[in-house]
Design an enzyme around this catalytic site. Structure first.
Site, PDB file in Angstrom:
ATOM      1  CB  SER A  56      -4.997   3.517  -4.585  1.00  0.00           C
ATOM      2  OG  SER A  56      -4.868   4.522  -5.632  1.00  0.00           O
ATOM      3  CE  LYS A  71      -5.932   7.922  -6.326  1.00  0.00           C
ATOM      4  NZ  LYS A  71      -4.960   6.926  -6.641  1.00  0.00           N
ATOM      5  NE  ARG A  95       0.429   1.424  -3.114  1.00  0.00           N
ATOM      6  CZ  ARG A  95      -0.387   1.590  -3.794  1.00  0.00           C
ATOM      7  NH1 ARG A  95      -1.556   2.456  -3.810  1.00  0.00           N
ATOM      8  NH2 ARG A  95      -0.942   0.662  -5.144  1.00  0.00           N
ATOM      9  CG  HIS A 140      -8.563   5.966 -12.308  1.00  0.00           C
ATOM     10  ND1 HIS A 140      -8.253   6.685 -11.750  1.00  0.00           N
ATOM     11  CD2 HIS A 140      -7.003   4.952 -11.294  1.00  0.00           C
ATOM     12  CE1 HIS A 140      -7.265   6.462 -11.073  1.00  0.00           C
ATOM     13  NE2 HIS A 140      -6.842   5.652 -11.424  1.00  0.00           N
ATOM     14  CG  ASP A 199      -4.012   6.946  -2.814  1.00  0.00           C
ATOM     15  OD1 ASP A 199      -4.257   5.937  -2.788  1.00  0.00           O
ATOM     16  OD2 ASP A 199      -4.518   7.931  -3.182  1.00  0.00           O
TER      17      ASP A 199
END
Ligand code: URA
Length: 410
Positions: free
Chosen positions: A183, A187, A168, A82, A161
């Site tokens: 967040s 995930k 957001r 990520h 989320d």
């Protein structure tokens, strides 16, 4: 405690209890707390921060709002990756293909654009027919057959989320270390991979603006990983200039294909190879030197490119149908000299303004718009040279400001 009391407690810099966080966030999830109150709490969190305990609790609430994917039926070691988000960041598409071509299983749940940063799912959706939603069975089947699968965060994984992320994005509450860490990690944990490589981006085009913030979020995300028994490795990488030469969804897919075809050699290529090598090292349990050699070979031989095409086909995409806008506008240099700086944030915002991202939750993206950077940092320019080319929705696009100023030329 009422939502107003919870907001005030955070505004005054106090620690919220597990119960406060549950009341606020689960209440929002159930529709009992309106957007405006949640936005206010998110802003208070942005300004006052969160303790580690609050972050662990919030991550847990996000995870428990949905299912956790069981990847035990995937044969081989699963390694996820990520990025904390940047401008022109298409590394996921490159490294998932490389790592999978070398036998690592890459289960990737990606997000949409956030703020001025692009999202992998928006990029993939520029490929006609590409299915960004797979069932759990399809996802696992594709991991066992192709080796990598990239889908959007399903409605079942950390759905809270997803709802908070969208809010957001349009309330100026993206840039917060605790919110980003919870967040991303919720995930990553919910999507089930055993090992996780995190690309923590820092600089003017990233969500994190300085080294201290990058070090802090790396520490926090590793700690969250430990609590859930996941091996987390982080790399802090720089995002002061856009990554690569293209910004915009379809344009970035074309760039990925060029890189995987071994036609490019720049910082993005080096970064992607370094991240892929980390995934291969973790996935195959080999040294970083061995992993780097395998990564080089995979790109050189075309194996990684074939893997990318295989993944696109498996997910229903028609790569030949990729379309970029027919309307273009060159931005011409009014100065001669050497390029010593580029404002990644402004280029990211420009791509958003051209229609490549969302300004409200309801906005529709135009996949064909974007920017090709013809000149980059380190290049020499003459008056009259094309600095970059804009791909616009319509003919005759007039920018609100002088785009040549996004470059620092001396
Ligand atoms: N990426 C995420 O998934 N979440 C954030 O909050 C920021 C970047």
């Amino acid at each position: 405690m009422s939502m107003v009391d919870i907001i005030n407690k955070k505004r005054l810099g106090h620690e919220l209890s597990d119960q406060d966080l549950e009341e606020a966030f689960l209440g929002y999830y159930k529709g009992e707390i309106p957007d405006y109150q949640m936005s206010s709490l998110l802003m208070a969190i942005c300004l006052k921060g969160m303790t580690d305990e609050e972050v662990f609790s919030l991550t847990d609430i996000f995870i428990k709002s949905g299912d956790q994917l069981d990847l035990s039926k995937v044969e081989g070691v699963t390694v996820d990756k990520h990025s904390t988000g940047g401008v022109g960041d298409k590394t996921t598409l490159i490294i998932a293909s490389i790592a999978a071509s070398l036998g690592v299983k890459v289960p990737k749940m990606s997000g949409r654009g956030l703020g001025h940063t692009g999202g992998t799912i928006d990029k993939l959706e520029s490929i006609p027919g590409f299915r960004i939603s797979l069932t759990e069975e399809e996802f696992i089947h594709q991991l066992n057959t192709v080796g990598c699968a990239i889908t959007s965060q399903t409605a079942h994984l950390a759905p809270l989320d997803k709802k908070i992320y969208a809010l957001r994005d349009v309330t100026g509450t993206v840039e917060s270390i605790p919110l980003i860490a919870s967040s991303i990690m919720s995930k990553k944990i919910a999507s089930g991979a055993e090992k996780i490589v995190l690309d923590v981006k820092v600089g003017n085009g990233a969500l994190l603006k300085n080294q201290e913030e990058a070090i802090e979020i790396s520490r926090l995300m590793k700690k969250i990983g430990e609590r859930y028994n996941r091996e987390v490795d982080t790399m802090i990488t720089y995002m002061d200039i856009p990554l690569g030469t293209c910004i915009g969804n379809a344009l970035e897919i074309l760039e990925v294909m060029k890189i995987l075809s071994n036609e490019e050699n720049n910082y993005l290529v080096a970064l992607s190879k370094a991240l892929a090598a980390k995934m291969v090292q973790l996935g195959l349990g080999i040294t970083i030197e061995e992993a780097s050699a395998q990564v080089e070979e995979s790109v050189k031989s075309g194996k990684a490119y074939q893997k990318f095409l295989e993944m696109v086909e498996a997910q229903g995409g028609n790569i030949n149908g990729l379309r970029v806008s027919e309307y273009t506008k060159d931005i011409i240099s009014t100065k001669s000299g050497h390029i010593i700086g580029m404002d990644a944030y402004k280029f990211g915002k420009l791509s958003l303004d051209l229609g490549g991202g969302r300004k409200t939750k309801e906005d529709k993206i135009d996949s064909g718009v974007g920017i090709i950077l013809k000149k980059k940092i380190g290049d020499d320019v003459e008056v009259g040279d094309v600095l970059c080319t804009l791909y616009t929705k319509e003919e005759g696009y007039e920018a609100e400001e002088d785009i040549t100023n996004y470059y620092t030329i001396q």
